[in-house]
Design a protein around this motif. Structure first.
Motif, PDB file in Angstrom:
ATOM      1  N   GLY A   1       0.799  -1.218   0.000  1.00 23.58           N
ATOM      2  CA  GLY A   1       0.000   0.000   0.000  1.00 23.58           C
ATOM      3  C   GLY A   1       0.828   1.263   0.000  1.00 23.58           C
ATOM      4  O   GLY A   1       0.490   2.255  -0.672  1.00 23.58           O
ATOM      5  N   ALA A   2       1.927   1.271   0.734  1.00 29.50           N
ATOM      6  CA  ALA A   2       2.765   2.475   0.802  1.00 29.50           C
ATOM      7  C   ALA A   2       3.361   2.814  -0.550  1.00 29.50           C
ATOM      8  O   ALA A   2       3.668   3.982  -0.834  1.00 29.50           O
ATOM      9  CB  ALA A   2       3.873   2.262   1.829  1.00 29.50           C
ATOM     10  N   VAL A   3       3.529   1.798  -1.413  1.00 33.73           N
ATOM     11  CA  VAL A   3       4.129   2.043  -2.724  1.00 33.73           C
ATOM     12  C   VAL A   3       3.228   2.940  -3.567  1.00 33.73           C
ATOM     13  O   VAL A   3       3.710   3.805  -4.312  1.00 33.73           O
ATOM     14  CB  VAL A   3       4.388   0.709  -3.447  1.00 33.73           C
ATOM     15  N   GLU A   4       1.913   2.746  -3.450  1.00 34.58           N
ATOM     16  CA  GLU A   4       0.995   3.530  -4.283  1.00 34.58           C
ATOM     17  C   GLU A   4       1.120   5.018  -3.996  1.00 34.58           C
ATOM     18  O   GLU A   4       1.124   5.856  -4.909  1.00 34.58           O
ATOM     19  CB  GLU A   4      -0.443   3.053  -4.056  1.00 34.58           C
ATOM     20  N   GLY A   5       1.222   5.381  -2.714  1.00 41.73           N
ATOM     21  CA  GLY A   5       1.400   6.792  -2.381  1.00 41.73           C
ATOM     22  C   GLY A   5       2.718   7.343  -2.884  1.00 41.73           C
ATOM     23  O   GLY A   5       2.790   8.472  -3.386  1.00 41.73           O
ATOM     24  N   ALA A   6       3.769   6.539  -2.784  1.00 38.81           N
ATOM     25  CA  ALA A   6       5.084   6.976  -3.266  1.00 38.81           C
ATOM     26  C   ALA A   6       5.081   7.157  -4.776  1.00 38.81           C
ATOM     27  O   ALA A   6       5.701   8.086  -5.300  1.00 38.81           O
ATOM     28  CB  ALA A   6       6.152   5.959  -2.852  1.00 38.81           C
ATOM     29  N   VAL A   7       4.388   6.278  -5.483  1.00 40.85           N
ATOM     30  CA  VAL A   7       4.308   6.396  -6.940  1.00 40.85           C
ATOM     31  C   VAL A   7       3.572   7.674  -7.332  1.00 40.85           C
ATOM     32  O   VAL A   7       3.961   8.373  -8.280  1.00 40.85           O
ATOM     33  CB  VAL A   7       3.598   5.154  -7.528  1.00 40.85           C
ATOM     34  N   THR A   8       2.517   8.003  -6.612  1.00 37.23           N
ATOM     35  CA  THR A   8       1.778   9.235  -6.904  1.00 37.23           C
ATOM     36  C   THR A   8       2.674  10.455  -6.738  1.00 37.23           C
ATOM     37  O   THR A   8       2.664  11.374  -7.571  1.00 37.23           O
ATOM     38  CB  THR A   8       0.561   9.349  -5.971  1.00 37.23           C
ATOM     39  N   ARG A   9       3.443  10.483  -5.665  1.00 35.82           N
ATOM     40  CA  ARG A   9       4.373  11.612  -5.467  1.00 35.82           C
ATOM     41  C   ARG A   9       5.436  11.653  -6.556  1.00 35.82           C
ATOM     42  O   ARG A   9       5.789  12.725  -7.066  1.00 35.82           O
ATOM     43  CB  ARG A   9       5.023  11.507  -4.085  1.00 35.82           C
ATOM     44  N   ALA A  10       5.946  10.481  -6.935  1.00 34.54           N
ATOM     45  CA  ALA A  10       6.984  10.440  -7.972  1.00 34.54           C
ATOM     46  C   ALA A  10       6.439  10.953  -9.305  1.00 34.54           C
ATOM     47  O   ALA A  10       7.143  11.661 -10.047  1.00 34.54           O
ATOM     48  CB  ALA A  10       7.508   9.011  -8.117  1.00 34.54           C
ATOM     49  N   LYS A  11       5.202  10.613  -9.610  1.00 32.94           N
ATOM     50  CA  LYS A  11       4.608  11.089 -10.862  1.00 32.94           C
ATOM     51  C   LYS A  11       4.445  12.605 -10.850  1.00 32.94           C
ATOM     52  O   LYS A  11       4.637  13.275 -11.880  1.00 32.94           O
ATOM     53  CB  LYS A  11       3.259  10.408 -11.088  1.00 32.94           C
ATOM     54  N   ALA A  12       4.079  13.152  -9.709  1.00 33.88           N
ATOM     55  CA  ALA A  12       3.940  14.616  -9.627  1.00 33.88           C
ATOM     56  C   ALA A  12       5.278  15.299  -9.866  1.00 33.88           C
ATOM     57  O   ALA A  12       5.367  16.318 -10.571  1.00 33.88           O
ATOM     58  CB  ALA A  12       3.371  15.001  -8.257  1.00 33.88           C
ATOM     59  N   ILE A  13       6.335  14.753  -9.281  1.00 31.01           N
ATOM     60  CA  ILE A  13       7.670  15.324  -9.495  1.00 31.01           C
ATOM     61  C   ILE A  13       8.068  15.190 -10.961  1.00 31.01           C
ATOM     62  O   ILE A  13       8.611  16.134 -11.567  1.00 31.01           O
ATOM     63  CB  ILE A  13       8.691  14.609  -8.590  1.00 31.01           C
ATOM     64  N   LYS A  14       7.804  14.042 -11.543  1.00 36.78           N
ATOM     65  CA  LYS A  14       8.181  13.801 -12.939  1.00 36.78           C
ATOM     66  C   LYS A  14       7.476  14.782 -13.873  1.00 36.78           C
ATOM     67  O   LYS A  14       8.087  15.335 -14.796  1.00 36.78           O
ATOM     68  CB  LYS A  14       7.839  12.365 -13.307  1.00 36.78           C
TER      69      LYS A  14
ATOM     70  N   ARG B   1      15.622  13.999  -6.897  1.00 34.24           N
ATOM     71  CA  ARG B   1      14.481  14.723  -6.321  1.00 34.24           C
ATOM     72  C   ARG B   1      13.536  13.772  -5.591  1.00 34.24           C
ATOM     73  O   ARG B   1      13.010  14.104  -4.521  1.00 34.24           O
ATOM     74  CB  ARG B   1      13.732  15.447  -7.434  1.00 34.24           C
ATOM     75  N   ILE B   2      13.334  12.586  -6.141  1.00 36.60           N
ATOM     76  CA  ILE B   2      12.451  11.619  -5.494  1.00 36.60           C
ATOM     77  C   ILE B   2      13.034  11.194  -4.144  1.00 36.60           C
ATOM     78  O   ILE B   2      12.320  11.142  -3.117  1.00 36.60           O
ATOM     79  CB  ILE B   2      12.239  10.386  -6.390  1.00 36.60           C
TER      80      ILE B   2
END
Length: 361
Positions: free
Chosen positions: A328-341, A356-357
């Motif tokens: 579950g924690a991965v999904e939140g991290a992926v969302t943040r990574a996409k915003a940075i990207k 940056r990630i």
């Protein structure tokens, strides 16, 4: 890559390949548990790079996979979603001949095929023809000027009927108000703007253009027959099957019971879903073998296909249904990574993105 104990990113790989994942694991020995989704590359990479690690398939993705199989099963038995015809002795007297037809999902009041239906038929024929010629999805996208998701949907559909059923039974904000619009039209109110204002007072939250388009087909007719009961929408039936019984409304529970009474296949599907939910919430992964064996002996193609896929990943799925680990924690991290990207799109390479990630957590 996340440390599942702290939920902090520890690295960013250049791609999603099994080799890249395996190489990273070899460079970081000592990994004991790997939480992952159902991606085959991650399973292969984990076995190659950390053969002694325990692989845990994420429960969210398992439930999502089951939901997709249930939706395919519902579509395969869409005839069971139609209300049963009344018994012969209960049939009303034939209504007088109408100049207009009751509007349905396929034809309008003039008996003309809806443009959506015609377009669906044409696109299905075009995509299937190009597939038969050996062309790839990308080539078909370019030739037909369609999005890849659209082409994929038409390519993977088992039949034209499946696509037409989905297209003509979409949920719209106007659906609950169509009977009222027809009634008001029959009483002489044909002003779309006035009817739109009436709908707003009743809670309608859609647009005026939607109302105008629905009423346009009635022009030239003074009496429009009310449409018969529409079949239950597949997405509704799927949701009812996938929802805990105590969280369904009384009406939804009654509809689900009617469907299950009419269709033994959907009744068994609902039982399989309940059994899987008990396994997942009760951490009873030891029951997975019996669950898969039962489905493999049943005549439900979509669920049997799901079972075949689960067999290839059975150990990780059993661990996911038994151990407390979760991705579950991965999904939140992926969302943040996409915003940075997206914020740095086109401005830098992977090195800066990785920094940056890792720095913003």
């Amino acid at each position: 890559m996340l440390d599942m104990a702290t939920h902090r990113p520890i690295d960013v790989l250049p791609d999603r390949s099994a080799d890249a994942f395996a190489d990273w694991l070899r460079q970081h020995p000592g990994v004991r548990v790997i939480c992952r989704d159902r991606g085959g590359n991650y399973a292969i990479g984990a076995r190659a790079g950390a053969p002694n690690a325990i692989q845990v398939a994420d429960r969210y993705h398992l439930w999502a996979n089951l939901g997709e199989a249930v939706e395919k099963t519902v579509l395969a038995h869409r005839a069971c979603l139609h209300p049963p015809e009344p018994a012969a002795e209960e049939q009303p007297e034939p209504a007088p001949v109408q100049t207009a037809l009751a509007p349905d999902g396929v034809r309008d009041v003039h008996g003309r095929e809806r443009r959506l239906v015609t377009r669906t038929q044409e696109r299905y024929a075009a995509v299937q023809t190009l597939l038969a010629q050996g062309k790839s999805l990308s080539a078909i996208c370019r030739e037909l000027n369609l999005e890849r998701g659209t082409v994929r949907r038409f390519a993977r559909a088992e039949s034209l009927d499946e696509l037409l059923f989905k297209a003509t039974h979409r949920v719209t904000k106007l659906d609950p108000f169509k009977a009222y619009l027809i009634e008001r039209w029959n009483h002489g109110q044909t002003d779309a703007a006035a009817l739109f204002r009436e709908l707003l007072e009743q809670g309608y939250r859609g647009g005026k253009l939607t109302v105008r388009r629905f009423l346009h087909q009635f022009r030239g007719h003074h009496h429009i027959p009310q449409p018969g009961p529409r079949p239950i929408k597949p997405r509704h039936a799927t949701r009812w099957i996938m929802t805990r019984p105590d969280r369904l409304t009384d009406a939804d529970r009654a509809y689900l019971r009617q469907i299950r009474d009419r269709c033994p296949e959907l009744d068994r599907t609902a039982e399989y879903v309940r059994a899987f939910a008990v396994m997942m919430t009760g951490r009873q992964g030891g029951n997975l073998e019996r669950w898969l064996t039962t489905i493999e002996g049943d005549d439900l193609p979509a669920l049997r296909s799901l079972a075949i896929g689960m067999r290839r990943d059975q150990d990780a799925i059993t661990n996911g249904l038994t151990l407390p680990h979760s991705s579950g924690a991965v999904e939140g991290a992926v969302t943040r990574a996409k915003a940075i990207k997206r914020a740095m799109y086109g401005r830098a390479n992977l090195d800066l993105l990785r920094k940056r990630i890792l720095a913003q957590h």
